[in-house]
Design a protein around this motif. Sequence first.
Motif, mmCIF file in Angstrom:
data_model
loop_
_atom_site.group_PDB
_atom_site.id
_atom_site.type_symbol
_atom_site.label_atom_id
_atom_site.label_comp_id
_atom_site.label_asym_id
_atom_site.label_seq_id
_atom_site.Cartn_x
_atom_site.Cartn_y
_atom_site.Cartn_z
ATOM 1 N N GLU A 59 0.698 -1.352 -0.195
ATOM 2 C CA GLU A 59 -0.061 0.250 0.139
ATOM 3 C C GLU A 59 1.099 0.694 0.158
ATOM 4 O OE1 GLU A 59 -4.304 1.977 2.038
ATOM 5 O OE2 GLU A 59 -3.069 0.340 3.387
ATOM 6 N N GLN A 60 2.366 1.890 1.134
ATOM 7 C CA GLN A 60 2.911 2.230 0.922
ATOM 8 C C GLN A 60 3.697 2.410 -0.728
ATOM 9 O OE1 GLN A 60 5.029 2.233 3.774
ATOM 10 N NE2 GLN A 60 6.660 3.943 3.126
ATOM 11 N N GLN A 78 0.888 4.153 -3.257
ATOM 12 C CA GLN A 78 1.735 5.799 -2.906
ATOM 13 C C GLN A 78 2.986 6.527 -3.513
ATOM 14 O OE1 GLN A 78 0.703 5.941 1.470
ATOM 15 N NE2 GLN A 78 -1.802 5.370 1.419
ATOM 16 N N SER A 83 1.907 8.307 -7.035
ATOM 17 C CA SER A 83 2.889 10.018 -6.542
ATOM 18 C C SER A 83 3.957 10.246 -7.891
ATOM 19 C CB SER A 83 3.067 10.584 -5.318
ATOM 20 O OG SER A 83 2.359 10.070 -4.340
#
Length: 1492
Positions: free
Chosen positions: A744-745, A748, A752
């Motif tokens: 999940e990190q 992200q 970005s």
Amino acid sequence: MERKISLSGTSVCEKQGCGSAVYIGERKTFAAKEGNQLERVFLRLGHAETDEQLQNIISKFLPPVLLKLSSTQEGVRKKVMELLVHLNKRIKSRPKIQLPVETLLVQYQDPAAVSFVTNFTIIYVKMGYPRLPVEKQCELAPTLLTAMEGKPQPQQDRYVLNESQSRQNSSSAQGSSSNSGGGSGIPQPPPGMSFYAAKRVIGDNPWTPEQLEQCKLGIVKFIEAEQVPELEAVLHLVVASSDTRHSVATAADLELKSKQSLIDWNNPAIINKMYKVYLGDIPLKTKEGAVLKPELKRDPVSTRVKLKIVPHLLRSRQAAETFPANIQDPKLLSMAYSAVGKLSSRMPHLFTKDIALVQQLFEALCKEEPETRLAIQEALSMMVGAYSSLEGAQRTLMEALVASYLIKPEVQVRQVAVKFASTVFPSDHIPSRYLLLLAAGDPREEVHGEAQRVLRCLPGRNKKEGASKQMPSFPEMVYYIQEKASHRMKTPVKYMTGTTVLPFNPAAFGEIVLYLRMCLAHSAGVVPTSQSLADMQDHAPAIGRYIRTLMSSSQTASSSSNKSGETNPVQIYIGLLQQLLAGVGGLPVMYCLLEAVSVYPEKLATKFVDKTEWIKAKQIELQFTIGEAITSAAIGTSSVAARDAWLVTEEEYIPPAGAKVNDVVPWVLDVILNKHIISPNPHVRQAACIWLLSLVRKLSTHKEVKSHLKEIQSAFVSVLSENDELSQDVASKGLGLVYELGSEQDQQELVSLLVETLMTGKRAKHEVSGETVVFQGGTLGKTPDGQGLSTYKELCSLASDLSQPDLVYKFMNLANHHAMWNSRKDKYLKEILQDLVKNLTSNMWRVRESSCLALNDLLRGRPLDDIIDKLPEIWETLFRVQDDIKESVRKAAELALKTLSKVCVKMCDPAKGASGQRTIAVLLPCLLDKGMMSPVTEVRALSINTLVKISKSAGAMLKPHAPKLIPALLESLSVLEPQVLNYLSLRATDQEKAAMDSARLSAAKSSPMMETINMTFAFVTLKGGCASVIVSLTTQCPQDLTPYSGKLMSALLSGLTDRNSVIQKSCAFAMGHLVRTSRDSSTEKLLQKLSGWYMEKEEPIYKTSCALTIHAIGRYSPDVLKNHAKEVLPLAFLGMHEIADEEKSEKEECNLWTEVWQENVPGSFGGIRLYLQELITITQKALQSQSWKMKAQGAIAMASIAKQTSSLVPPHLGMILSALLQGLAGRTWAGKEELLKAIACVVTACSAELEKSVPNQPSTNEILQAVLKECCRENLKYKIIAISCAADVLKATKEDRFQEFSDIVIPLIKKNSLESLGVRTTKTEDENEKERELQLESLLGAFESLGKAWPRNEETQRCYRQELCKLMCEQLKLSTWKVQLGVLQSMNAFFQGLMLLEEEHADPVALAEILRETCKSITYSLENKTYSSVRTEALSVIELLLKKLEESKQWESLTSECRVLLIESLATMERDSRPELQEKALLLKKTLENLE
């Protein structure tokens, strides 16, 4: 004196010379003067107090004011518009003011007037025309129509609508009732008209019925005045004859009948118009119909109109042949197409030569409705087998046909075209294989799948003899593909993929190179395959030997001249592989290239030394395979590729426990991310992206991949900006995979990073060095010193060396140089031409080819008046070069010949005058002697084509050369015909000969030679061609032909009896035209000859020839037939009554005779009255014939005369009856019954005349005696007819011969009654069935005859009434329903004439007995629940009885027992299934109940 106003811009005094300086003055002054003049007109309009004053001003000034609208001054035009607005208001409020319509019409027709002026002029014409008196309107109508000719459609419509409104107004003014509920506009146009057409005719308000009737009557009268050609008038008259108004329909019908003989109902123009009206715009499958505007679409006409059109369509052969308009029901249409397909499989010889039928069905497959297309597709599929043996021009035509339909948008059409390409042509036929290769690239699976199946089908291994012919030769196939590819690269059909241009789409191109590989293998002597790389590798040695042979053989043949292009098939094959790999590639294609190079590396591998990087990086499929290999190698023994594939599945594989760890994924990732993905070479970047995708997909759980997700994403993002779509697609898929693999990190951070990259537009930079490859090798050619032009450094070096970056201007200079060369060419034309003609036959093929191309350029678009004498030499030399051993030279010569042909045809135009005549004089000998007699097919074809075009353009200038032109063309008709046809005709059956000769004649008629012959009024010696040319002669030079018509007629007469039906029809067709130019004496001899043949010859061929010839004369020379009507029409009348057997030909002959008769007599009744004497003479002659068939035919004709004339008078009646009675004498023969029928018809029609005693006229007694004698014949079938005819005679003459008659008939009834039908059992079942049918027929005929012959004689009735009644009642109880029905009908006639039922002849006892017997038996019929016809007839008998009893007041004879029986039986009918029978039974029952 008042200064007069002139709107032309000058005053009167200025015209006299005092103001010329002012006239030429400033424009402003001139505009001011024009404005002042318009103001004066305004002032006068304002001062006009009465309508008369206003009308005078308008008449004088309106036309010149409108002319001012063409002024160049805006102010003047504005002032004119203001004046016109004022004028319009004044005019509209005063309807009686007249406008100068005549002057305006003259102004409207002025060709110099600008459109702005004419547009306003027509507005005032429209406004003023309805105000004129009706007489004036009629006077100006022709002028108005003339003015409208050629004007825009809106202006014409404006006039037409205005005119229709004017007619309505004038009609209303004259007293016709106005339509108070007229409404606005037409809610629905009548059937057969569009909204647009209806509005154009009627206007905005509907007409009254009276107005419509008067208008329609006027149109019919206009047509009667012969102001409209028959071709245009026919359809209007047919539609008018169906009108609901009697006056219109009668007038149109009479006019149509009067024009019957002038109208050609087989004219396609007439028939197509009728179908158009009958069907409307909806059913016809035309391209125009698809784009028709709704307001222009016509619906089909009403049923009433259709009923009038159908009879005319039925009498037209053209209508029956106008397919598919003649069949509109989808189911019927499907059945028709299916029938065609089945016929082709049953009788293929009927279809083989008719390629036009294939084209017709293909066109229908494109246009028909979806539900019909399946039937057409099936029909075409079944027809394929009929065309599997085409040769020569027919095969070439089929090639072109299939090629044209392979590119149609309808998938079914392409699918069937593939079927034809694969089946009609042999498997080694190169053009058809090429078409299949193109179809293999079709986007639809059903098309490319079928094409690929055919192409990849391996030839049989057992057919040793034909093995070499089962696939095309490799060199020939390669050359053919190269030629097509070169041509396609110059046309819009070429395929663009990225920056690469391919001649074919990738799918088709891939199939082409694989098929070439199969041809290569086949020519090398091994089994061809393109699906298994392993099998392909096994064949490498044999292919290698074959390639070496090809290379060595071509080296010696073309070692001296190989600069202009590659001619070796192997090199061409390799070039095609390179071309495909440069665009798309593929593993099999890559293997083919590798194989071709590897089997002969010393000759073929050198050109690929500097292209190893290109080969490595270019192939997309290969890169995916490489990517999987890199992935497996990167993880070493952990890869499933390390397993034993024969023993272990991928799921079962576990790396060996003691195996060495050989995972190199980090190194692989580093090399891809930091070296290859950022390479300046786009192909390397693309390959690296594919490898990276494979790595991420296969090693998604590997720690090295997961730890480098950001770097991998950056790599994929950098590839997103590439130009080619594949790289972008691979990169996008890679980005999706990377996102799914992260936590999940990680996801992200990845999002970005991706958003930042996309928002800022940052992208990886690819450095461009001097060695960076900008273009692939060979794309830009080479520098003057032979160096390549591919890298950036080489391009810059070239620009620097030239020192001229503005190369565009150099190209402009080159163009100017080309123009200067063209001008010098004209100056030295003769010298250049002489040198080129000399070099056309040079020893070096390159010189010959160059000379042909130069000659083509020199001749194009240039008049050759100065070199006319050189033309034969040029033609003959090019003819020789056309047969050159070198293909490229032949093509160049063909190109030059085509250009020369076009130029020569233009020079033969009559407008060229003397030079055109000279050109024809020098050209014809060359084309006729050298061109048409050449053994080279292409030379003959071009010569014939040129002659046809010259004959079309030269016209009368050919006349001096006809003696030379015609014999040569005649020889070509037979010389150019394939010799195999003569061979086949000697060994063919009669049916095959007829079909073959029909095809030969059709080919001769449609050949270019025949077209040229027709144009030059030729004469041929071939039978079929002769007939065709005689027709042309009669139409084009009839007066010149008259002296020779007799001889030609004699020649054609022998052809009429030719056993070949095609020649027979052709000669009859020609004879029908020839009589128009012959003398009357020759025509009379011909007609006498034909009449003698028909009456005396028994062979069918003579009767057929007579029918064909007379029919042709009636159709094509109707005036001649009318002049000899007394000889022809009686023969036609006799012929139309011929007894037709089951054979089709005789039925056709009857139809031909009938058409001749109907087309040339004023109705059948009128024709018989007009030619009665001649008809009797010929029928008498027929009755005296030795032929039984002719006797019967004469009898039928006589019966027809009697029926249609109703009454014959002496001496004709006696002549006919004497001849008929004379024919009755003697034995019974086939057809003799027709004499009896004729006697019955004549006596029935002429019974009143027979009562008179006339010399030489048989009496009634004599007639009856002869007929009753025939009733005693043993032949039962003949006896039945004789009894029926005798009954008709007895009924008509009211003679009492019942005793003799009953002695014949009653035993016949008893013999054939139901009780005796089961006795005969020794015969077969079929024979017994036929005998039962004949017995049934005899019973029905006997009872019917008894009813007819029942006499009105009291004594005779007393003797036979009881017996006859009992006989009928017995049969009612025992017989079948058919016999019951016949007995009841006979019983009805019996009681109708029974004198006991009349008051003056009453006998209650006898009547009671008859009624008792009748009532007991008739109850069986009343209670017959199965057959309503029996119940109906029984009720009729009872109704008659009750009526007769009421009239004679003899109710007491109907006993109570009879009444009860009848009431009970009638009661059973109260629940009858037919209401009318219920009602009648109830009524009769009440009548009987009331008697009690």
